[in-house]
Design a protein around this motif. Structure first.
Motif, short mmCIF file in Angstrom:
data_model
loop_
_atom_site.label_atom_id
_atom_site.label_comp_id
_atom_site.label_asym_id
_atom_site.label_seq_id
_atom_site.Cartn_x
_atom_site.Cartn_y
_atom_site.Cartn_z
N GLU A 159 0.83 -1.21 0.00
CA GLU A 159 0.00 0.00 0.00
C GLU A 159 0.87 1.25 0.00
OE1 GLU A 159 -3.11 2.57 -0.15
OE2 GLU A 159 -3.19 0.40 -0.46
N ARG A 177 2.07 1.90 -3.45
CA ARG A 177 1.00 2.41 -4.31
C ARG A 177 0.63 3.83 -3.98
NH1 ARG A 177 -1.57 -3.08 -4.14
NH2 ARG A 177 -2.29 -2.49 -2.09
N ASN A 178 0.64 4.15 -2.71
CA ASN A 178 0.19 5.47 -2.26
C ASN A 178 1.10 5.96 -1.15
OD1 ASN A 178 -1.20 7.75 -1.60
ND2 ASN A 178 -3.14 6.73 -1.14
N LYS A 191 -0.19 8.18 1.88
CA LYS A 191 -1.28 7.73 2.74
C LYS A 191 -0.74 7.37 4.12
CE LYS A 191 -5.00 4.38 3.24
NZ LYS A 191 -4.76 4.02 4.60
#
Length: 137
Positions: free
Chosen positions: A58, A61-62, A65
């Motif tokens: 995650e 990907r981001n 965040k």
């Protein structure tokens, strides 16, 4: 020092330790017991690895965040649920409450039952307790 003396310690983490749940103010046993695996057990570490791998994916990907407090709490509950091997004496509305991940989560996240989660967490985090129990068997 012969390192063979330590053989079997990791096994004790997975076998679990029986914890008698006690009343939060009186210390009286409530007739409920939970078999708790150590946070050092393979069953818990397997989940922690899975969660860490998902978090790393995650993050790739981001990258901006950030985890919320609720997400961190949910992961902590996931780990505690994984540490519960079995239980006995748990009832809801006069019926036996089976030791399923869903029921364990419901008990551990119930704010009225905070003391149960606290006792399970303390036991799972106490490596010395598992080693002491292992030495007795």
């Amino acid at each position: 020092m012969d390192l063979a003396k330590f053989d079997g310690f990791a096994k004790s983490f997975d076998e679990g330790l029986v914890v008698d749940i006690v009343h939060p103010s009186s210390g009286e046993k409530l007739g409920m017991s939970v078999t708790v695996a150590s946070y050092q057990s393979e069953r818990v570490k397997k989940l922690q690895r899975k969660m860490a791998n998902a978090a790393m994916r995650e993050q790739r990907r981001n990258p901006k965040k950030a985890s919320t407090v609720e997400e961190v709490e949910e992961k902590a509950h996931d780990i505690m649920v994984a540490a519960v091997v079995a239980w006995s004496g748990f009832e809801r509305d006069g019926k036996e409450l089976a030791c399923t991940p869903e029921n364990v989560r419901a008990v551990l996240t119930n704010p009225d039952l905070w003391f149960i989660a606290e006792q399970i967490d303390k036991a799972a985090d106490d490596q010395q307790g598992f080693l002491t129990a292992s030495a007795r068997t």
